[in-house]
Design a protein around this motif. Structure first.
Motif, PDB file in Angstrom:
ATOM      1  N   ALA A   1       0.831  -1.206   0.000  1.00 38.25           N
ATOM      2  CA  ALA A   1       0.000   0.000   0.000  1.00 38.25           C
ATOM      3  C   ALA A   1       0.866   1.257   0.000  1.00 38.25           C
ATOM      4  CB  ALA A   1      -0.937  -0.016   1.208  1.00 38.25           C
ATOM      5  N   ALA A   2       1.969   1.232   0.773  1.00 39.10           N
ATOM      6  CA  ALA A   2       2.856   2.396   0.801  1.00 39.10           C
ATOM      7  C   ALA A   2       3.512   2.630  -0.557  1.00 39.10           C
ATOM      8  CB  ALA A   2       3.922   2.200   1.879  1.00 39.10           C
ATOM      9  N   ALA A   3       3.955   1.554  -1.207  1.00 37.89           N
ATOM     10  CA  ALA A   3       4.542   1.704  -2.538  1.00 37.89           C
ATOM     11  C   ALA A   3       3.518   2.226  -3.534  1.00 37.89           C
ATOM     12  CB  ALA A   3       5.111   0.362  -3.006  1.00 37.89           C
ATOM     13  N   SER A   4       2.302   1.713  -3.457  1.00 32.88           N
ATOM     14  CA  SER A   4       1.235   2.208  -4.336  1.00 32.88           C
ATOM     15  C   SER A   4       0.935   3.672  -4.075  1.00 32.88           C
ATOM     16  CB  SER A   4      -0.018   1.353  -4.133  1.00 32.88           C
ATOM     17  OG  SER A   4      -1.094   1.838  -4.902  1.00 32.88           O
ATOM     18  N   ALA A   5       0.976   4.072  -2.801  1.00 35.50           N
ATOM     19  CA  ALA A   5       0.742   5.476  -2.474  1.00 35.50           C
ATOM     20  C   ALA A   5       1.825   6.368  -3.060  1.00 35.50           C
ATOM     21  CB  ALA A   5       0.672   5.647  -0.956  1.00 35.50           C
ATOM     22  N   GLY A   6       3.082   5.942  -2.971  1.00 37.52           N
ATOM     23  CA  GLY A   6       4.161   6.732  -3.547  1.00 37.52           C
ATOM     24  C   GLY A   6       4.040   6.873  -5.051  1.00 37.52           C
ATOM     25  N   THR A   7       3.737   5.763  -5.731  1.00 44.28           N
ATOM     26  CA  THR A   7       3.577   5.830  -7.184  1.00 44.28           C
ATOM     27  C   THR A   7       2.372   6.680  -7.569  1.00 44.28           C
ATOM     28  OG1 THR A   7       4.556   3.631  -7.381  1.00 44.28           O
ATOM     29  CG2 THR A   7       3.302   4.453  -9.267  1.00 44.28           C
ATOM     30  N   GLY A   8       1.267   6.525  -6.848  1.00 45.41           N
ATOM     31  CA  GLY A   8       0.086   7.334  -7.129  1.00 45.41           C
ATOM     32  C   GLY A   8       0.340   8.814  -6.926  1.00 45.41           C
ATOM     33  N   PHE A   9       1.105   9.163  -5.895  1.00 42.15           N
ATOM     34  CA  PHE A   9       1.431  10.574  -5.655  1.00 42.15           C
ATOM     35  C   PHE A   9       2.263  11.130  -6.797  1.00 42.15           C
ATOM     36  CE2 PHE A   9       3.459  14.214  -3.760  1.00 42.15           C
ATOM     37  CZ  PHE A   9       2.475  14.740  -2.937  1.00 42.15           C
ATOM     38  N   LEU A  10       3.204  10.345  -7.315  1.00 44.14           N
ATOM     39  CA  LEU A  10       4.005  10.799  -8.453  1.00 44.14           C
ATOM     40  C   LEU A  10       3.134  11.037  -9.679  1.00 44.14           C
ATOM     41  CD1 LEU A  10       7.132   8.481  -8.143  1.00 44.14           C
ATOM     42  CD2 LEU A  10       6.989  10.906  -7.577  1.00 44.14           C
ATOM     43  N   LEU A  11       2.190  10.138  -9.924  1.00 44.83           N
ATOM     44  CA  LEU A  11       1.301  10.307 -11.075  1.00 44.83           C
ATOM     45  C   LEU A  11       0.445  11.566 -10.931  1.00 44.83           C
ATOM     46  CD1 LEU A  11       0.143   6.604 -11.577  1.00 44.83           C
ATOM     47  CD2 LEU A  11       1.707   7.904 -13.032  1.00 44.83           C
ATOM     48  N   LEU A  12      -0.049  11.816  -9.729  1.00 46.36           N
ATOM     49  CA  LEU A  12      -0.848  13.022  -9.510  1.00 46.36           C
ATOM     50  C   LEU A  12      -0.006  14.286  -9.668  1.00 46.36           C
ATOM     51  CD1 LEU A  12      -2.991  11.901  -6.438  1.00 46.36           C
ATOM     52  CD2 LEU A  12      -3.705  12.047  -8.827  1.00 46.36           C
ATOM     53  N   PHE A  13       1.247  14.221  -9.239  1.00 42.75           N
ATOM     54  CA  PHE A  13       2.127  15.381  -9.397  1.00 42.75           C
ATOM     55  C   PHE A  13       2.369  15.692 -10.867  1.00 42.75           C
ATOM     56  CE2 PHE A  13       6.603  16.605 -10.136  1.00 42.75           C
ATOM     57  CZ  PHE A  13       6.552  17.902  -9.634  1.00 42.75           C
ATOM     58  N   ILE A  14       2.624  14.659 -11.671  1.00 47.67           N
ATOM     59  CA  ILE A  14       2.828  14.874 -13.105  1.00 47.67           C
ATOM     60  C   ILE A  14       1.557  15.419 -13.745  1.00 47.67           C
ATOM     61  CG2 ILE A  14       3.378  13.746 -15.277  1.00 47.67           C
ATOM     62  CD1 ILE A  14       5.718  14.161 -13.353  1.00 47.67           C
TER      63      ILE A  14
ATOM     64  N   LEU B   1      -5.936   0.943  -1.419  1.00 46.68           N
ATOM     65  CA  LEU B   1      -5.699   1.672  -0.169  1.00 46.68           C
ATOM     66  C   LEU B   1      -4.573   2.682  -0.338  1.00 46.68           C
ATOM     67  CD1 LEU B   1      -6.098   2.136   2.868  1.00 46.68           C
ATOM     68  CD2 LEU B   1      -4.553   0.202   3.278  1.00 46.68           C
ATOM     69  N   GLY B   2      -3.480   2.250  -0.965  1.00 45.60           N
ATOM     70  CA  GLY B   2      -2.381   3.177  -1.185  1.00 45.60           C
ATOM     71  C   GLY B   2      -2.751   4.326  -2.113  1.00 45.60           C
ATOM     72  N   SER B   3      -3.490   4.044  -3.178  1.00 45.02           N
ATOM     73  CA  SER B   3      -3.901   5.105  -4.096  1.00 45.02           C
ATOM     74  C   SER B   3      -4.821   6.103  -3.407  1.00 45.02           C
ATOM     75  CB  SER B   3      -4.601   4.491  -5.311  1.00 45.02           C
ATOM     76  OG  SER B   3      -3.715   3.663  -6.039  1.00 45.02           O
ATOM     77  N   THR B   4      -5.700   5.624  -2.540  1.00 46.08           N
ATOM     78  CA  THR B   4      -6.591   6.518  -1.799  1.00 46.08           C
ATOM     79  C   THR B   4      -5.801   7.429  -0.874  1.00 46.08           C
ATOM     80  OG1 THR B   4      -8.327   4.834  -1.893  1.00 46.08           O
ATOM     81  CG2 THR B   4      -8.581   6.603  -0.268  1.00 46.08           C
ATOM     82  N   LEU B   5      -4.818   6.859  -0.186  1.00 46.98           N
ATOM     83  CA  LEU B   5      -3.974   7.677   0.683  1.00 46.98           C
ATOM     84  C   LEU B   5      -3.192   8.711  -0.125  1.00 46.98           C
ATOM     85  CD1 LEU B   5      -2.593   4.960   3.128  1.00 46.98           C
ATOM     86  CD2 LEU B   5      -4.374   6.654   3.576  1.00 46.98           C
ATOM     87  N   ALA B   6      -2.742   8.318  -1.315  1.00 42.56           N
ATOM     88  CA  ALA B   6      -2.023   9.267  -2.162  1.00 42.56           C
ATOM     89  C   ALA B   6      -2.902  10.440  -2.559  1.00 42.56           C
ATOM     90  CB  ALA B   6      -1.502   8.545  -3.404  1.00 42.56           C
TER      91      ALA B   6
END
Length: 355
Positions: free
Chosen positions: A22-35, A104-109
């Motif tokens: 979930a943490a790894a998914s959150a990090g990747t999702g945050f990067l996608l949202l930033f881009i 779960l990770g994407s939601t947290l992101a």
């Protein structure tokens, strides 16, 4: 419901691995949202950044698959087919559990991204990164949700497609293909000169080459451990390495590629890796953590596969210290193998980039 019950009843270590996914998914999702936020503010020049986000995405999916393979709730065991948990049902359970962790990770992101932009108020650090996350521009929520769905869908699909069966093909079969892919990657990097857009295909080929050659390297490392009149410890360590080569070889190759890329960048090489602006270091840390965690998780899977052999050896009177010494020898041999491989790949890459 079955998946949720199995997840709730798992051991704490299994839950920790799912939380890491979930943490790894959150990090990747945050990067996608930033881009995406950067593309809204300035559309030109953002496509190479979005393509480079495929690197942490791929490693996150690889880590999620490795965790799904080690999950006791999704491992095939005798008697489960009688209660309706055959191979197909277990595959569905693996896919659903992976999708839940990634969602779960994407939601947290998404929540963290909106909070740091200042769109959500009432919590500490509200709007702390408003300038970096382009809070002055409207954020397309629908496009953001679409991007966030990529990680859970890719993770679930990969977990469903990758079987739990052991690799039975000889590890040496991938060595010629790995060498060819590695050479092609160096050629692409040489022609691209380490550019942002051209560097991605080159590093994809380099990483694929090392991943394909990794099982052969691990198998050869096991053979070297057993050279020149091996004792019990060296024999156990070498044979175990050769048996595990098909499972840990590919994650080992990916980790070597990531380490070599980091070495080239840290030593001032003409290479642009993960050009994600202020989040470049975050992306690099995420990539390295996912690669290392995948290798460790694959090692856990190999440990689970050797439980029957280990129990048989203990019943035959083998001292426990011999098994521990063999495990330490395996780890040391792999570490000794990785150092020259990483250095050699980094040097070859540097030479290709300076031609």
């Amino acid at each position: 419901m079955l998946t949720l019950r199995l997840a709730r009843g798992s051991r704490p270590l299994v839950q920790v691995r799912r939380l890491l996914v979930a943490a790894a998914s959150a990090g990747t999702g945050f990067l996608l949202l930033f881009i995406l936020a950067c593309a809204v503010a300035r559309p030109e020049g953002q496509l190479p950044r979005l393509l480079w986000c495929l690197v942490p995405l791929a490693l996150t999916v690889q880590f999620a698959v490795a965790v799904a393979r080690t999950d006791p709730a999704t491992r095939p065991r005798e008697g489960l087919s009688a209660v309706g948990l055959g191979p197909v049902r277990l595959t569905v359970v693996a896919a659903v559990s992976t999708a839940i962790a990634c969602t779960l990770g994407s939601t947290l992101a998404l929540l963290l991204f909106l909070h740091l932009r200042g769109d959500l108020s009432g919590l500490p650090f509200d709007g702390a990164a408003a300038a970096v996350l382009r809070a002055d521009q409207p954020f397309p929520v629908a496009a953001g949700l679409t991007l966030l769905a990529v990680v859970p869908l890719a993770g679930a699909a990969a977990a469903a497609l990758v079987p739990h069966t052991r690799t039975v093909r000889p590890p040496q079969e991938g060595l010629p293909w790995g060498v060819a892919a590695f050479a092609g990657g160096l050629a692409v990097l040489a022609s691209a000169g380490g550019g942002t857009a051209g560097g991605l295909p080159g590093w994809v080929l380099v990483t694929a080459g090392l991943a394909l050659a990794g099982p052969a390297l691990a198998h050869g490392c096991g053979a070297l451990v057993q050279l020149v009149r091996p004792g019990a410890v060296r024999l156990l360590a070498g044979r175990a390495l050769q048996e595990e080569a098909g499972r840990i070889g590919r994650p080992l190759g990916v980790l070597c590629a990531v380490a070599a890329g980091a070495l080239v960048s840290l030593t001032g090489g003409p290479l642009t890796l993960l050009p994600l602006g202020p989040l470049t270091r975050v992306a690099a840390a995420l990539v390295g953590a996912c690669a290392a965690a995948t290798l460790l998780t694959s090692a856990v899977e190999s440990y689970q596969e050797r439980e029957a052999t280990r129990a048989a050896l203990l019943e035959l009177g083998t001292p426990a210290r011999v098994l521990r010494s063999a495990a330490l020898l395996r780890s040391g041999a792999l570490a000794t193998l990785c150092v020259p491989v990483v250095w050699g790949v980094a040097e070859l890459t540097r030479l290709a980039l300076t031609r």
